[in-house]
Scaffold this motif. Structure first.
Motif, short mmCIF file in Angstrom:
data_model
loop_
_atom_site.label_atom_id
_atom_site.label_comp_id
_atom_site.label_asym_id
_atom_site.label_seq_id
_atom_site.Cartn_x
_atom_site.Cartn_y
_atom_site.Cartn_z
N TYR A 1 4.40 11.07 -2.70
CA TYR A 1 5.62 10.91 -2.70
C TYR A 1 6.54 11.02 -2.01
O TYR A 1 7.67 9.99 -1.23
CB TYR A 1 6.45 10.06 -4.83
N GLN A 2 7.10 12.37 -1.74
CA GLN A 2 8.16 12.48 -0.90
C GLN A 2 7.74 12.53 0.61
O GLN A 2 8.75 11.57 1.26
CB GLN A 2 8.17 14.49 -1.06
N TRP A 3 6.98 12.94 1.14
CA TRP A 3 6.20 12.40 2.69
C TRP A 3 6.44 11.06 2.63
O TRP A 3 6.88 10.48 4.00
CB TRP A 3 4.81 12.59 2.93
N ARG A 4 6.54 9.89 1.48
CA ARG A 4 6.28 8.80 1.47
C ARG A 4 7.87 8.39 1.39
O ARG A 4 8.08 7.40 2.97
CB ARG A 4 5.84 7.50 0.72
N SER A 5 9.12 8.90 1.31
CA SER A 5 9.62 8.40 1.39
C SER A 5 10.42 8.78 2.44
O SER A 5 11.89 8.58 2.66
CB SER A 5 10.80 8.75 -0.06
N LYS A 6 10.29 10.03 3.24
CA LYS A 6 10.47 10.23 4.90
C LYS A 6 9.50 9.75 5.57
O LYS A 6 10.37 9.76 6.95
CB LYS A 6 10.73 12.16 4.70
N GLY A 7 8.56 8.68 5.91
CA GLY A 7 8.23 8.08 6.60
C GLY A 7 7.28 9.50 7.20
O GLY A 7 6.76 8.64 8.14
N TYR A 8 6.19 10.04 6.39
CA TYR A 8 5.59 11.49 7.18
C TYR A 8 4.42 10.72 6.16
O TYR A 8 4.01 10.02 5.35
CB TYR A 8 5.78 12.64 6.59
N GLY A 9 3.50 11.67 6.54
CA GLY A 9 1.39 11.22 5.01
C GLY A 9 1.10 9.30 6.09
O GLY A 9 1.57 8.96 7.24
N PRO A 10 0.02 9.25 5.82
CA PRO A 10 -0.72 8.41 6.03
C PRO A 10 -0.36 7.07 6.00
O PRO A 10 0.84 7.33 4.94
CB PRO A 10 -2.43 8.94 5.45
N THR A 11 -0.27 6.42 6.62
CA THR A 11 0.20 5.02 5.97
C THR A 11 -0.27 4.19 4.89
O THR A 11 -1.72 4.19 4.26
CB THR A 11 0.14 3.95 7.29
N GLY A 12 0.50 4.51 3.85
CA GLY A 12 0.13 3.44 2.77
C GLY A 12 0.57 2.25 2.99
O GLY A 12 1.91 1.56 3.47
N ARG A 13 -0.15 0.94 2.02
CA ARG A 13 0.03 0.05 1.77
C ARG A 13 0.50 -0.64 0.87
O ARG A 13 -0.77 -0.31 -0.46
CB ARG A 13 -1.53 -1.14 2.39
N ARG A 14 1.21 -1.40 0.35
CA ARG A 14 1.54 -2.05 -0.91
C ARG A 14 0.90 -2.96 -1.60
O ARG A 14 -0.07 -3.81 -1.17
CB ARG A 14 2.53 -2.10 -1.66
N ILE A 15 0.35 -3.03 -2.61
CA ILE A 15 -0.68 -3.82 -2.92
C ILE A 15 0.04 -4.37 -4.50
O ILE A 15 -0.07 -3.53 -5.85
CB ILE A 15 -2.09 -3.18 -3.81
N GLY A 16 1.11 -5.18 -4.19
CA GLY A 16 1.38 -5.28 -5.48
C GLY A 16 2.31 -4.27 -6.41
O GLY A 16 2.94 -4.09 -5.01
N LYS A 17 2.21 -3.96 -6.91
CA LYS A 17 3.26 -2.61 -7.59
C LYS A 17 2.64 -1.07 -7.06
O LYS A 17 2.94 -0.10 -7.27
CB LYS A 17 4.10 -3.00 -8.87
N HIS A 18 1.14 -1.28 -6.03
CA HIS A 18 0.90 0.27 -6.27
C HIS A 18 0.68 0.36 -4.68
O HIS A 18 0.57 -0.59 -3.84
CB HIS A 18 -0.45 -0.22 -6.63
N VAL A 19 0.49 1.28 -4.71
CA VAL A 19 0.14 2.02 -3.08
C VAL A 19 -1.30 2.29 -3.04
O VAL A 19 -1.53 2.95 -3.35
CB VAL A 19 1.46 2.97 -2.91
N ARG A 20 -1.79 1.66 -1.65
CA ARG A 20 -3.13 2.45 -1.13
C ARG A 20 -3.46 2.81 -0.19
O ARG A 20 -2.11 2.34 0.89
CB ARG A 20 -3.97 0.66 -2.21
N TYR A 21 -4.46 3.08 -0.21
CA TYR A 21 -4.45 4.03 1.08
C TYR A 21 -5.79 4.11 1.65
O TYR A 21 -6.50 4.03 0.72
CB TYR A 21 -4.18 5.22 1.24
N ARG A 22 -5.48 2.93 2.95
CA ARG A 22 -7.09 2.86 3.98
C ARG A 22 -7.62 4.60 4.03
O ARG A 22 -7.15 5.49 4.78
CB ARG A 22 -7.32 1.91 4.83
N PRO A 23 -9.01 4.64 3.99
CA PRO A 23 -9.55 6.01 4.72
C PRO A 23 -9.10 5.84 5.91
O PRO A 23 -9.76 6.82 6.26
CB PRO A 23 -10.98 5.90 4.15
#
Length: 58
Positions: free
Chosen positions: A23-45
């Motif tokens: 969650y911290q990485w995502r807020s800082k723009g770090y880490g793997p790219t996550g995609r919002r699907i509705g209200k959920h965040v999902r990651y492609r392998p």
């Protein structure tokens, strides 16, 4: 194309790190790219694997 999207729990388990770190990485723009699907965040392998490869190249 039967690649299951990863949840935050799946990704935390896969990387062996706490969910809060993701969650911290995502807020800082770090880490793997996550995609919002509705209200959920999902990651492609494939995105996760590409991000891991980039970490070794730095």
């Amino acid at each position: 194309m039967n690649s299951k999207l990863l949840t935050i729990d799946d990704l935390a388990d896969y990387l062996g790190i706490p969910k809060n770190t993701l969650y911290q990485w995502r807020s800082k723009g770090y880490g793997p790219t996550g995609r919002r699907i509705g209200k959920h965040v999902r990651y492609r392998p494939a995105d996760v694997d590409a991000w891991i490869e980039q970490q070794g190249a730095a």
